[in-house]
Enzyme design. Structure first.
Site, mmCIF file in Angstrom:
data_model
loop_
_atom_site.group_PDB
_atom_site.id
_atom_site.type_symbol
_atom_site.label_atom_id
_atom_site.label_comp_id
_atom_site.label_asym_id
_atom_site.label_seq_id
_atom_site.Cartn_x
_atom_site.Cartn_y
_atom_site.Cartn_z
ATOM 1 N N LYS A 78 41.872 21.965 30.809
ATOM 2 C CA LYS A 78 40.917 22.979 30.380
ATOM 3 C C LYS A 78 40.634 22.773 28.890
ATOM 4 C CE LYS A 78 40.413 28.058 30.568
ATOM 5 N NZ LYS A 78 41.098 29.304 31.009
ATOM 6 N N SER A 157 38.496 31.993 33.898
ATOM 7 C CA SER A 157 37.749 31.150 32.990
ATOM 8 C C SER A 157 37.975 29.657 33.192
ATOM 9 C CB SER A 157 38.106 31.522 31.539
ATOM 10 O OG SER A 157 39.485 31.324 31.276
ATOM 11 N N SER A 181 42.621 33.879 35.181
ATOM 12 C CA SER A 181 41.798 32.678 35.002
ATOM 13 C C SER A 181 42.306 31.420 35.674
ATOM 14 C CB SER A 181 41.593 32.408 33.506
ATOM 15 O OG SER A 181 40.803 33.414 32.927
#
Length: 453
Positions: A78, A157, A181
């Protein structure tokens, strides 16, 4: 990849036996990413690094010096983990020209030490501040389970992490989870997502959202994969076989409070079908109300959310300055809500959090685990959310609702695929445990995974 998606465990067998070359795997992975029609999944390819790490893995394996099951296996990150030599942009244009990181984040170092091959960075909600995964700067990855001709959201996210694994581009991507997330994109995309207890892994070099809530975890194909990654992220020797739990030895509580409010009937049906399978396999399952869960939302209504307060402090200079014009206006709007949260509000919330966590843990039996739908709905289409800001915020709130309970009460949790709902979209089943119950949780999740088939 050019073949069916493969798990870490499957790739490991091939790599360790010499049937698959780490360099060939890295090149195949990079080629598959470059040729994939969705250019919004990855934000940066680490081609030079990947090739060097794969070459080193090849030498070790040929010389009988394997670092364990993860040696030569690709991993994606990420876009808020520091990677030496690159700016950490956290999904934002504001940081694209930031100073490059001087060294890898601690967990990036840990997985490199286990021999993993970092192939790239993946997309995310800007500054990790949305559960939907929409990013106006770098594009929004399309959920691979979307019906033909539709663009369903990936969840956030850790949007790119979920899609990269679901699309078979990498076997694992490492995400963060502040309000859901990791578990949200795992559920929306039909894969496994493990949110560890906050503090289980070193957070050095991870761009924060709210330090009182931030946690990490892998998105992958199986619980076995999550166990392998968990050990390596903690710097432990390669994980051995899962300590097998018999489903008949497990005790689950299904919360009747909050988790099913407004849930889509198809989601409930898929979840209940999973519950029936576990019950037939001998699991002990009961249902119970948890007033603590409602109290969390009452507390947020009165004092504001912890994540909003901490995000405002973190980004105050940006959203009060020229940088705000370069940010997603929905992120700016949500962050600005933190300006209204007083120090007294914040401290009262922290004090109440301790009491609610203790009350919840006292209510559970010593062997109990929570069993719930990960989310109350399947991934919706993106366009209505882009067209209607009120719908965006309403959907974001509902998407985060079930999972944020676990962050507030410091749970660990594993989201597992559990059939499909409306439109044939994936449904997630969430197994959760109180803080620091990670080892017990992972063993139980492996048994649940086996029972669900």
């Amino acid at each position: 990849m050019t073949t069916e998606p493969r798990s870490i465990a499957q790739l490991s067998v091939l790599l360790q036996s010499g049937a698959l070359d780490p360099v060939a795997l890295a090149q195949e992975t990079l080629a598959a990413i470059r040729s994939h029609p969705d250019a919004a999944i990855f934000t940066f390819l680490l081609e030079e690094r990947a090739n060097a790490e794969a070459e080193a893995a090849r030498r070790r394996l040929r010389e009988g010096r394997s670092r364990g099951a993860l040696d030569g296996v690709p991993v994606a990150w990420k876009d808020l983990f520091d990677i030496a030599g690159l700016p950490t942009t956290a999904g934002s244009r504001v940081l694209k020209d930031a100073a490059p990181a001087g060294r890898d984040a601690a967990v990036v170092q840990a997985l490199a030490g286990a021999g993993m091959v970092s192939v790239g960075r993946v997309n995310m909600s800007e500054f990790a501040f949305s559960g939907l995964g929409i990013n106006p700067h770098y594009g929004t990855p399309r959920n691979p389970a979307s019906p033909a001709g539709e663009h369903r959201i990936p969840g956030g996210s850790s949007s790119g992490s979920g899609v990269a694994v679901a699309a078979g581009l990498v076997p694992v991507s490492i995400g963060t989870d502040t309000g859901g997330s990791v578990r949200i994109p795992a559920a929306f995309n039909g894969i496994v997502g493990y949110k560890a207890t906050r503090g289980r892994y070193a957070m050095d070099g991870v761009f924060p959202l709210a330090k009182s809530l931030d946690s990490l975890g892998p998105l992958c194909r199986t619980v076995q994969d999550a166990i392998l990654i968990d050990a390596a992220m903690r710097g432990l020797p390669a994980a051995g076989p899962i300590p097998r739990r018999n489903v008949a030895d497990l005790s689950f509580v299904i919360p009747e409070t909050v988790f099913f409010d407004g849930a889509e009937p198809e989601v409930v049906a898929a979840f209940e079908a999973g519950v029936t399978q576990l019950s037939r396999a001998g699991a002990r399952i009961r249902r119970e109300a948890f007033p603590e869960f409602s109290a969390i939302f009452d507390l947020m209504a009165k004092h504001g959310a912890l994540v909003t307060a901490e995000a405002f402090v973190l980004h105050r200079a940006r959203i009060k300055g020229a940088a705000a014009a370069e940010m997603d206006p929905r992120v700016v709007k949500r962050t600005l809500l933190g300006e209204k949260i007083t120090v007294a509000d914040y401290l009262e919330t922290l004090e109440a959090r301790e009491k609610l966590t203790a009350a919840f843990e006292a209510r559970l039996g010593p062997k109990d685990l929570l069993l719930s739908p990960t989310l109350p709905h399947v991934a919706p289409a993106i366009q209505p959310l882009l067209d209607d800001e009120d719908l965006f915020f309403q959907t974001n709130g509902k998407t985060l609702r079930n999972t944020l309970v676990g962050n507030f009460l410091d749970w660990c949790g594993v989201s597992l695929p559990c059939g499909t709902g409306a439109g044939g979209m994936p449904v997630g089943l969430l197994v959760s445990a109180p803080r620091n119950g990670d080892d017990r949780l992972l063993a139980a999740a492996a048994a649940v995974e086996g029972a669900l088939g």
